[in-house]
Design an enzyme around this catalytic site. Structure first.
Site, short mmCIF file in Angstrom:
data_model
loop_
_atom_site.label_atom_id
_atom_site.label_comp_id
_atom_site.label_asym_id
_atom_site.label_seq_id
_atom_site.Cartn_x
_atom_site.Cartn_y
_atom_site.Cartn_z
N PRO A 192 15.85 22.20 -30.43
CA PRO A 192 17.02 23.06 -30.68
C PRO A 192 17.08 24.16 -29.64
O PRO A 192 16.13 24.92 -29.46
CB PRO A 192 16.75 23.62 -32.08
CG PRO A 192 15.26 23.60 -32.21
CD PRO A 192 14.78 22.42 -31.41
N CYS B 45 11.63 31.13 -33.51
CA CYS B 45 12.42 31.84 -32.49
C CYS B 45 11.84 33.24 -32.26
O CYS B 45 11.68 34.01 -33.21
CB CYS B 45 13.88 31.94 -32.91
SG CYS B 45 14.91 32.73 -31.65
N LYS C 258 10.13 24.26 -37.85
CA LYS C 258 9.76 24.50 -36.45
C LYS C 258 9.17 25.90 -36.38
O LYS C 258 9.79 26.86 -36.84
CB LYS C 258 10.95 24.38 -35.51
CG LYS C 258 10.54 24.48 -34.04
CD LYS C 258 11.72 24.26 -33.11
CE LYS C 258 11.23 24.15 -31.66
NZ LYS C 258 10.56 25.36 -31.18
N GLY D 9 12.53 20.59 -24.56
CA GLY D 9 13.58 21.60 -24.56
C GLY D 9 14.06 21.92 -23.16
O GLY D 9 15.01 21.32 -22.66
#
Length: 327
Positions: free
Chosen positions: A19, A110, A149, A232
């Site tokens: 993502p 994140c 994640k 990614g």
């Protein structure tokens, strides 16, 4: 070819599109799927934005129906984030009504400040008891398998194995693990040995994440023994990486990559993006996306300058045609 199996759902291969905010919309997911990505992740979708009926977030969720229709060889993980348990739990039924996906992924990785300020993303690694409670409730509510994640820690990784064991016991069906702490951000060594340690203790699938490329894939596979491998940064402007990795996994050499083939992929990406966004939004998104397709080639500086200024599909097409005519 080894397959990745999560909660009984069989995924064609172990290679996953990570993502990436601003990048992994339907257009990037579709072209990555065409190149053989087994598992696709959406961009991070804000539960708070959905709670307040953000039109952009709702449209992102609706776009997942295109994946179901056009990415039939890949599975889809819909990634959400937020810092408020009640808001997160409230939005899960809304997500199920609007979107089509195979796994509900919760982001605990994140590291960016604007997400940390919401006590979301990797801040959950400082809220471990609350995280365990939240995950248990998510598992009860969600009609799809819940996966996570995350990073190997906030400032250190001493308690990552016990945390992952608790998450597994709470009903999480797979964990994608970036081999850096939050404070390491995106720089420095990726601790593949810590991913291996987590893998050795869990019975659910572990997906390795962090600087994985064609060049180091076999080494990372050996170091981590992971079930899946998340790509990614190295997929940005190079979706062919998924074909390359599948060929490497099969013991074959990747096909040659040329500037012409990169430009053709950029052309496909542009076509897909303009299908799902209006001209202003598509052009704005492409300013940061298009340059990645040509960055590895010499003499690209002139065209990078043109690509970041383009404001229409026609203008992008002219630039690509001009580059191809000068090959």
């Amino acid at each position: 070819m080894s397959k990745l199996v999560i909660a009984g759902v069989e995924i064609e291969n172990p290679f996953c599109l990570a993502p990436l905010a601003g990048y992994t919309d339907y257009a990037m997911r579709k072209i990555s799927s065409d190149y053989g990505a087994g598992l696709l992740y959406t961009e991070m979708e804000s539960c708070e934005a959905l709670f307040y009926r953000s039109k952009a977030t709702i449209q992102d969720l609706l776009d997942t129906k295109l994946d179901k229709k056009n990415c039939q060889n890949s599975k889809l993980a819909l990634q959400i984030f937020g810092g408020k348990e009640d808001v997160i739990l409230h939005t899960i039924p809304m997500i199920e009504e609007l979107a089509s996906y195979d796994f509900l992924d919760f982001n605990c990785g994140c590291p960016v400040p604007k997400v940390i300020r919401q006590q979301a993303g990797s801040y959950w690694l400082k809220r471990q008891d609350e995280l365990i409670h939240l995950v248990k409730e998510m598992v009860k509510i969600s009609n799809k398998p819940v996966i996570l994640k995350m990073r190997i820690g906030y400032s250190d990784y001493k308690d990552i194995v016990p945390l992952c064991l608790k998450l597994q016991d709470s009903g999480v069906q797979a964990i994608a693990l970036h081999g850096r702490t939050r404070n390491e951000f995106f720089s420095g060594e990726v601790h593949y040995d810590i991913i291996r340690e987590v893998k050795d203790h869990l019975s659910i699938p572990v997906i390795a994440n962090g600087e994985i490329s064609q060049e180091n894939y076999l080494s990372v596979k050996e170091k981590t023994h992971a079930d899946g491998f998340m790509i990614g940064q190295h997929a940005m402007g190079y979706p062919k990486i998924f074909e390359d990795l599948n060929r490497i996994e099969e013991g074959k050499e990747p096909r040659e990559t040329t500037l012409f083939s990169q430009l053709e992929d950029l052309r496909k990406h542009i076509d897909l993006l303009y299908q799902i966004k209006d001209e202003r939004k598509a052009s704005s998104n492409l300013r940061s996306i298009a340059v990645h397709y040509i960055k590895a080639f010499k003499d690209s500086k002139k065209y990078r300058a043109l690509l970041v200024k383009a404001t229409s599909k026609e203008e992008y097409e002219r630039i690509i045609s001009d580059m191809q005519n000068h090959l």
